[in-house]
Enzyme design. Structure first.
Site, PDB file in Angstrom:
ATOM      1  N   ASP A   1      25.242 -49.622  -2.976  1.00  0.00           N
ATOM      2  CA  ASP A   1      26.541 -50.057  -2.446  1.00  0.00           C
ATOM      3  C   ASP A   1      27.101 -49.053  -1.434  1.00  0.00           C
ATOM      4  O   ASP A   1      26.442 -48.068  -1.078  1.00  0.00           O
ATOM      5  CB  ASP A   1      27.492 -50.278  -3.643  1.00  0.00           C
TER       6      ASP A   1
ATOM      7  N   ASP B   1      31.813 -59.393  -0.147  1.00  0.00           N
ATOM      8  CA  ASP B   1      31.413 -60.056  -1.396  1.00  0.00           C
ATOM      9  C   ASP B   1      31.686 -61.552  -1.382  1.00  0.00           C
ATOM     10  O   ASP B   1      32.703 -62.016  -0.869  1.00  0.00           O
ATOM     11  CB  ASP B   1      32.172 -59.443  -2.580  1.00  0.00           C
TER      12      ASP B   1
END
Ligand SMILES: *[C@@H]1O[C@H](CO)[C@@H](O)[C@H](O)[C@H]1NC(C)=O
Ligand SMILES: *[C@@H]1O[C@H](CO)[C@@H](O)[C@H](O)[C@H]1NC(C)=O
Ligand SMILES: *[C@@H]1O[C@H](CO)[C@@H](O)[C@H](O)[C@H]1NC(C)=O
Ligand SMILES: *[C@@H]1O[C@H](CO)[C@@H](O)[C@H](O)[C@H]1NC(C)=O
Ligand SMILES: *[C@@H]1O[C@H](CO)[C@@H](O)[C@H](O)[C@H]1NC(C)=O
Ligand SMILES: *[C@@H]1O[C@H](CO)[C@@H](O)[C@H](O)[C@H]1NC(C)=O
Ligand SMILES: *[C@@H]1O[C@H](CO)[C@@H](O)[C@H](O)[C@H]1NC(C)=O
Ligand SMILES: *[C@@H]1O[C@H](CO)[C@@H](O)[C@H](O)[C@H]1NC(C)=O
Ligand SMILES: *[C@@H]1O[C@H](CO)[C@@H](O)[C@H](O)[C@H]1NC(C)=O
Ligand SMILES: *[C@@H]1O[C@H](CO)[C@@H](O)[C@H](O)[C@H]1NC(C)=O
Length: 412
Positions: A149, A220
């Site tokens: 991430d 996302d």
């Protein structure tokens, strides 16, 4: 120079992260804890998911990764002696090594999560500055997949202000942060599929192939139609960066989540499959409906996604209602086709609010003869659509996607 080195030197510079064992050549298929449980993850949930992947037939269909997302470690920092991240003993009483070994015993693989920053997005220890320690730790635990991430990036790693389209983003600090972990993973004696999750920043698709096996291209996903359409549309403009070994990643599946209806869920799965995206399920499998399970098991879409001969994704051959052919979050391109070992796949997405007739016109589809006639099959029902001349009219419900496999010439 040896013959091998000469050969390598002659290959194009867009060389991807090819692995000797072929891992990552095709889009990854699996499950990840985040969209189902967010931070509330533990060994029981992982093993329950792994067992359901088997009992529901998902493993037989090719799903193999069982991935732990954020929040698996203690928050208080690293082991003072080894500098390793410490698994949370309450959530993982047998460590990550324990859960990984159980998952391997089931014939599945396992993945873990970290961030190219000082902390993960949920505030747990992350890997910048510790890449080699973490890669070695993950390898030692038997990890097969890393989702990496982009949270808590130290200030001195921020990118210089990009100077427009001519800026070479593979020279950016972002690219460098992701390359350090690539090199750390490749140095291990275990193949760990490398999934970049930097949200599409720094034009990752232009350097993703040489860095990882897949790269997130957007922020996302959320379990609603707006999110699915908006992400899908963004991929349209960068689809040619996907091929064997390197894949655009429009984020994990929301099949089974939120308020996506059956038709919208079908579209979501069909479009992700046709983009040759990694197909990472993100729902509580014990609550999955039969209809949604059938979608995840669709053998024609999975065969297209996992085709060993054709690596390119489907492309739009006609945009439909979006005549501008520009970014449009409600009305992306509607008519798609792609080549596969079993014929040409054609998909028609109805972005409008009511049922309409959409025509798969052979004359418009690349590689087909205008007249055919072709044997056609409905990929949702598996039923033959017969021997079709010229094209086929389908009634497509609002936000549904009709999918056909155009197989071979026939006589009618
Ligand atoms: C990515 O790299 C692989 C392996 O080198 C190559 O086969 C593939 O064509 C590359 N992808 C693109 C889009 O160039
Ligand atoms: C590491 O040492 C510091 C200082 O003694 C301590 O506060 C911390 O809790 C230790 N970390 C772990 C994970 O044991
Ligand atoms: C994991 O969470 C579930 C649901 O909260 C709970 O039933 C189970 O005991 C937990 N397992 C572990 C190892 O903490
Ligand atoms: C940022 O600082 C760290 C720690 O001093 C250093 O290791 C790293 O190389 C620096 N990054 C850049 C891009 O200069
Ligand atoms: C971008 O930079 C990399 C690393 O310096 C270099 O290998 C590559 O050729 C450059 N690409 C372009 C298009 O200039
Ligand atoms: C891989 O590396 C680990 C740790 O360095 C070592 O214990 C193990 O024997 C190695 N395995 C192979 C197959 O080389
Ligand atoms: C994809 O298409 C764009 C725009 O036409 C082009 O600049 C780029 O080089 C292509 N990339 C690949 C990997 O083919
Ligand atoms: C459900 O759909 C509505 C629009 O129809 C949207 O406003 C809402 O946020 C969605 N809920 C979830 C949980 O996605
Ligand atoms: C594709 O064709 C091959 C060879 O005929 C066959 O074995 C396979 O089952 C087919 N797959 C699908 C999904 O139709
Ligand atoms: C998106 O496309 C639809 C259908 O053509 C059009 O009505 C709408 O205005 C477009 N939206 C934007 C933001 O361009």
């Amino acid at each position: 120079m040896s013959a091998t080195l000469l050969l390598l030197a002659a290959l194009p510079s867009a060389l991807g992260l090819a692995r000797p064992d072929g891992v990552g050549t095709l889009p990854a298929l699996g499950w990840n804890s985040w969209n189902a449980y967010f931070c509330d993850v533990n060994e029981t949930k992982l093993l329950s998911a792994a067992n359901l992947i088997i009992s529901l037939g998902l493993k037989d269909a090719g799903y193999e990764y069982v991935n732990i997302d954020d929040c698996w470690s203690i928050k208080d920092g690293r082991d003072n002696t080894t500098q390793q991240i410490i698994p949370d003993p309450n959530k993982f009483p047998n460590g990550i090594v324990g859960v990984a070994s159980e998952i391997h015993n089931l014939g599945l693989k396992t993945g873990i999560y970290s961030s190219a920053g000082t902390k993960t997005c949920a505030g747990y220890p992350a890997s910048i500055g510790y890449e080699y320690i973490d890669a070695a730790t993950f390898a030692g635990w038997g990890i097969d997949y890393l989702k990496y991430d982009n949270c808590y990036v130290p200030g001195n790693w921020s990118d210089a202000k990009a100077s427009g389209d001519n800026y070479n983003y593979s020279t950016s600090n972002t690219a460098e942060r992701y390359r350090i972990m690539r090199d750390a993973l490749v140095a291990q004696n275990r193949t760990i599929l490398y999934s970049l999750c930097e949200w599409g920043q720094a034009k990752v698709w232009t350097w993703g192939n040489e860095t990882g096996n897949s790269w997130r291209t957007t922020g996302d996903i959320t379990p609603d139609w707006n999110s699915v359409m908006s992400i899908f549309n963004e991929q349209t403009f960068i689809s040619n960066y996907t091929d064997f070994t390197g894949h655009n990643d429009p984020d994990m599946l929301e099949v089974g989540n939120g308020n996506l209806t059956l038709t919208k869920t079908r579209s979501h799965f069909a479009l992700w499959s046709l983009m040759k995206a990694p197909l990472i399920i993100g729902t509580d499998l014990s609550k999955l409906s039969q209809e949604n399970l059938d979608i995840l098991l669709n053998k024609y879409l999975l065969a297209f996604n996992q085709d060993a001969v054709y690596g390119a994704p489907a492309e739009p051959y006609k945009w439909g209602v979006n005549t501008d052919q520009t970014y449009n979050r409600t009305n992306p391109a509607e008519f798609w086709s792609g080549d596969s070992s079993n014929g040409t796949i054609v998909a028609m997405l109805n972005t409008l609010d009511s049922t309409r007739t959409m025509r798969a016109d052979f004359g418009e589809i690349p590689g087909l003869d205008a007249d055919g006639p072709y044997k056609m099959l409905d990929a949702w029902t598996g039923e033959s659509a017969g021997c079709v001349k010229g094209g086929l009219d389908a009634q497509v419900e609002s936000h549904d996607t009709a999918v056909y496999l155009i197989q071979e010439y026939c006589e009618c």
